[in-house]
Design an enzyme around this catalytic site. Structure first.
Site, PDB file in Angstrom:
ATOM      1  N   CYS A   1      -4.667 -13.746 154.509  1.00  0.00           N
ATOM      2  CA  CYS A   1      -5.464 -14.259 155.626  1.00  0.00           C
ATOM      3  C   CYS A   1      -4.645 -15.065 156.629  1.00  0.00           C
ATOM      4  O   CYS A   1      -5.123 -15.347 157.727  1.00  0.00           O
ATOM      5  CB  CYS A   1      -6.599 -15.129 155.088  1.00  0.00           C
ATOM      6  SG  CYS A   1      -7.751 -14.235 154.015  1.00  0.00           S
TER       7      CYS A   1
ATOM      8  N   HIS B   1       5.783 -21.436 152.642  1.00  0.00           N
ATOM      9  CA  HIS B   1       5.636 -20.391 151.625  1.00  0.00           C
ATOM     10  C   HIS B   1       5.932 -20.984 150.250  1.00  0.00           C
ATOM     11  O   HIS B   1       7.024 -21.482 150.006  1.00  0.00           O
ATOM     12  CB  HIS B   1       6.606 -19.233 151.915  1.00  0.00           C
ATOM     13  CG  HIS B   1       6.159 -17.925 151.358  1.00  0.00           C
ATOM     14  ND1 HIS B   1       5.802 -17.758 150.033  1.00  0.00           N
ATOM     15  CD2 HIS B   1       5.992 -16.707 151.951  1.00  0.00           C
ATOM     16  CE1 HIS B   1       5.453 -16.494 149.835  1.00  0.00           C
ATOM     17  NE2 HIS B   1       5.549 -15.834 150.975  1.00  0.00           N
TER      18      HIS B   1
ATOM     19  N   HIS C   1      -8.956 -30.355 169.018  1.00  0.00           N
ATOM     20  CA  HIS C   1      -9.714 -29.263 168.400  1.00  0.00           C
ATOM     21  C   HIS C   1      -8.988 -28.753 167.158  1.00  0.00           C
ATOM     22  O   HIS C   1      -7.756 -28.702 167.119  1.00  0.00           O
ATOM     23  CB  HIS C   1      -9.915 -28.110 169.391  1.00  0.00           C
ATOM     24  CG  HIS C   1     -10.494 -28.533 170.705  1.00  0.00           C
ATOM     25  ND1 HIS C   1     -11.823 -28.858 170.860  1.00  0.00           N
ATOM     26  CD2 HIS C   1      -9.922 -28.702 171.927  1.00  0.00           C
ATOM     27  CE1 HIS C   1     -12.052 -29.196 172.115  1.00  0.00           C
ATOM     28  NE2 HIS C   1     -10.915 -29.107 172.785  1.00  0.00           N
TER      29      HIS C   1
ATOM     30  N   HIS D   1      -9.080 -22.017 158.921  1.00  0.00           N
ATOM     31  CA  HIS D   1      -9.443 -20.685 158.439  1.00  0.00           C
ATOM     32  C   HIS D   1     -10.748 -20.729 157.652  1.00  0.00           C
ATOM     33  O   HIS D   1     -10.885 -21.470 156.676  1.00  0.00           O
ATOM     34  CB  HIS D   1      -8.314 -20.135 157.559  1.00  0.00           C
ATOM     35  CG  HIS D   1      -8.696 -18.928 156.774  1.00  0.00           C
ATOM     36  ND1 HIS D   1      -9.243 -17.813 157.364  1.00  0.00           N
ATOM     37  CD2 HIS D   1      -8.623 -18.658 155.453  1.00  0.00           C
ATOM     38  CE1 HIS D   1      -9.491 -16.906 156.424  1.00  0.00           C
ATOM     39  NE2 HIS D   1      -9.130 -17.390 155.260  1.00  0.00           N
TER      40      HIS D   1
ATOM     41  N   HIS E   1     -20.632 -19.044 158.874  1.00  0.00           N
ATOM     42  CA  HIS E   1     -22.060 -18.750 158.793  1.00  0.00           C
ATOM     43  C   HIS E   1     -22.418 -17.473 159.549  1.00  0.00           C
ATOM     44  O   HIS E   1     -23.169 -16.628 159.050  1.00  0.00           O
ATOM     45  CB  HIS E   1     -22.857 -19.931 159.358  1.00  0.00           C
ATOM     46  CG  HIS E   1     -24.341 -19.744 159.299  1.00  0.00           C
ATOM     47  ND1 HIS E   1     -25.056 -19.156 160.329  1.00  0.00           N
ATOM     48  CD2 HIS E   1     -25.258 -20.064 158.338  1.00  0.00           C
ATOM     49  CE1 HIS E   1     -26.341 -19.125 160.009  1.00  0.00           C
ATOM     50  NE2 HIS E   1     -26.490 -19.669 158.820  1.00  0.00           N
TER      51      HIS E   1
ATOM     52  N   ASN F   1     -16.115 -14.494 156.180  1.00  0.00           N
ATOM     53  CA  ASN F   1     -14.653 -14.593 156.158  1.00  0.00           C
ATOM     54  C   ASN F   1     -14.085 -13.292 156.713  1.00  0.00           C
ATOM     55  O   ASN F   1     -14.037 -12.274 156.038  1.00  0.00           O
ATOM     56  CB  ASN F   1     -14.170 -14.839 154.722  1.00  0.00           C
ATOM     57  CG  ASN F   1     -12.659 -14.952 154.630  1.00  0.00           C
ATOM     58  OD1 ASN F   1     -11.941 -14.755 155.614  1.00  0.00           O
ATOM     59  ND2 ASN F   1     -12.167 -15.273 153.446  1.00  0.00           N
TER      60      ASN F   1
END
Length: 496
Positions: free
Chosen positions: A224, A303, A387, A391, A420, A424
């Site tokens: 993702c 990572h 802002h 994810h 909502h 995802n």
């Protein structure tokens, strides 16, 4: 007469304003220090007479050769500086795929299909409990192949979904920007779990008849967070190739990844992942700065794949019955927290004001030298960003980051509402969240944006953007017909 007791400091002084005063003092220390120096110089010049001023001017005069040498040195240093500094990377515009209403999956439909597909009642009840607590709404969408009973995860259906979501997003971007196929110099596509031959990037080149010398890349298996990896790759390529435009496509194809087995850790993706895609146009051309929405400031990648526990926490494998799926470990949240800690430790010095860095440093020294039990100071990233796009991987991810970064409900509103409304959508979720902020009319010139993404491997990636102009509220896009309903209250548990 007895003296009245002194009032409590914490109740008589608003500590918020004390902290604001401290921040202003530290962040503007050099400016405040310069004021008395300038005042002293001004007073000294006023006290000097005209004769002394003329003598001072005569002492500073130099001949023409010296002047030319100084000018040459200034021009040479300026040229070297401007030639060696990184080229700015601008986000001209972007577009998100809006799923058709025919793909909508209300809770009742999802559970009806689950009961018909899964003979194991425990698997059905488990998915119901996950859905009740997921934070997803009634309008999330799954691709057409997943609406069949049983689902049809064929190669043809997967390609159909890829063409639908990717081509729709690109068409919207072309319409918004006037982009022509011959203007695209770099093409990057990221899709983690669907990697056909020919590649998705080749599919786009064929559809839009892109140039034969285009630099194309297809990223797969990176989870993702691959959207920000694509942005990082595009940035590096734009540094190497002047006057270029890069088209970045972020998506995840859901069709081939339906899990029909009964392993609970592998049933989670069925409940959370939904269809989506985003197309982003980047440029390093100076003339594009005028119409660009954002400028890329930083991209940071962390990572943790060297650790076995982190490497296997999101793992594609087969269950005992031979069904392929994605296994989500119970350690996922703690691993994500460790990755986030490493990421923000590197990001902090680049974005935080000096006041926050000083507090963090003093607390760190205090814990090392004075008392190791001192509570560590968590920097206030609200001082660095207006802002936040976290994810939308799930409710637990958003809750954990809100708690750890001490964010308000408004700061995570875009993430919660995206989860909502769209579920995802993997790497493209960050762009749905950004579009939510713009659709609410909250993005102003000079605002700073932090995008945070997590992915298999395990990775935590951050991108920092600065708004180039006040963004007008979009009249179309994924939120066009529903933004007036948001934000909505999302209960802890939705009883099904």
């Amino acid at each position: 007469m007895p003296m009245a007791p002194l009032p409590q400091f914490s109740s008589s002084v608003k500590l918020k304003y004390v902290k604001l005063g401290y921040q202003y003092l530290v962040n503007n220390f050099l400016s405040l220090l310069l004021l008395p120096v300038m005042a002293a110089v001004s007073l000294e010049l006023v006290h000097r007479g005209p004769g002394e001023m003329v003598e001072l001017w005569e002492s500073l005069r130099v001949d023409l050769i010296h002047v030319m040498c100084y000018l040459f040195a200034i021009v040479f240093v300026s040229t070297v500086y401007f030639m060696s500094r990184p080229r700015p990377v601008y986000l001209v515009d972007y577009a998100c795929f809006k799923p058709p209403a025919t793909c909508r999956v209300p809770f009742s439909t999802f559970m009806e299909h689950a009961r018909l597909i899964y003979p194991n009642e425990k698997s059905v009840r488990f998915q119901m409990r996950i859905l009740e607590r997921s934070g997803l709404g009634e309008e999330t969408c799954l691709p057409p192949a997943n609406h069949y009973l049983p689902p049809k995860p064929t190669m043809e259906a997967s390609r159909d979904e890829a063409q639908l979501v990717i081509f729709s997003a690109i068409d919207d971007l072309v319409r918004k920007t006037g982009l022509k196929p011959k203007d695209i110099d770099i093409l990057i596509v990221n899709c983690s779990l669907f990697s056909p031959t020919p590649s998705l990037s080749a599919m786009i080149i064929n559809k839009y008849k892109l140039r034969s010398n285009i630099r194309s890349f297809n990223l797969s298996g990176m989870g993702c967070s691959a959207g920000l990896i694509s942005i990082d790759l595009a940035r590096d390529l734009l540094q190497a190739h002047p006057s270029s435009k890069a088209l970045v496509i972020s998506t995840e194809i859901i069709t081939p990844n339906f899990y029909p087995g009964n392993e609970r850790a592998m049933l989670l993706p069925n409940c959370l992942f939904r269809m989506g895609a985003a197309a982003i146009l980047l440029s390093n051309r100076r003339r594009d700065a005028r119409r660009a929405k954002y400028r890329l400031v930083h991209v940071l990648r962390t990572h943790k794949g060297a650790e076995d526990r982190a490497y296997r926490c999101v793992y594609q494998e087969e269950d005992s019955e031979g069904n392929s799926g994605i296994n989500l470990s119970k350690d996922l949240m703690s691993i994500a927290g460790d990755a986030l800690k490493s990421n923000i430790t590197t990001l902090g010095p680049l974005v935080l004001p000096m006041s926050e860095q000083l507090l963090f440093f003093l607390t760190l020294v205090g814990r090392k030298v004075i008392n190791p039990k001192w509570k560590p100071y968590i920097p206030d990233f609200k001082q660095a960003f207006e802002h936040f796009c976290i994810h939308a991987g799930g409710r637990a991810v958003i809750d954990e980051l809100q708690k750890n970064l001490d964010l308000s409900a408004e700061h995570v509103e875009a993430s919660r509402m995206t989860l909502h409304r769209f579920g995802n959508t993997s790497s493209s979720s960050l762009w749905y969240e950004l579009n939510y902020i713009e659709s609410k009319g909250r993005m102003r010139r000079g605002d700073r944006l932090w995008q945070i993404a997590f992915g298999s491997g395990f990775k935590c990636n951050s991108a920092v953007w600065k708004c180039m102009r006040t963004v007008k509220t979009p009249v179309d896009g994924p939120w066009a017909n529903c933004i007036h309903r948001y934000p909505v209250h999302i209960p802890e548990v939705v009883k099904l």
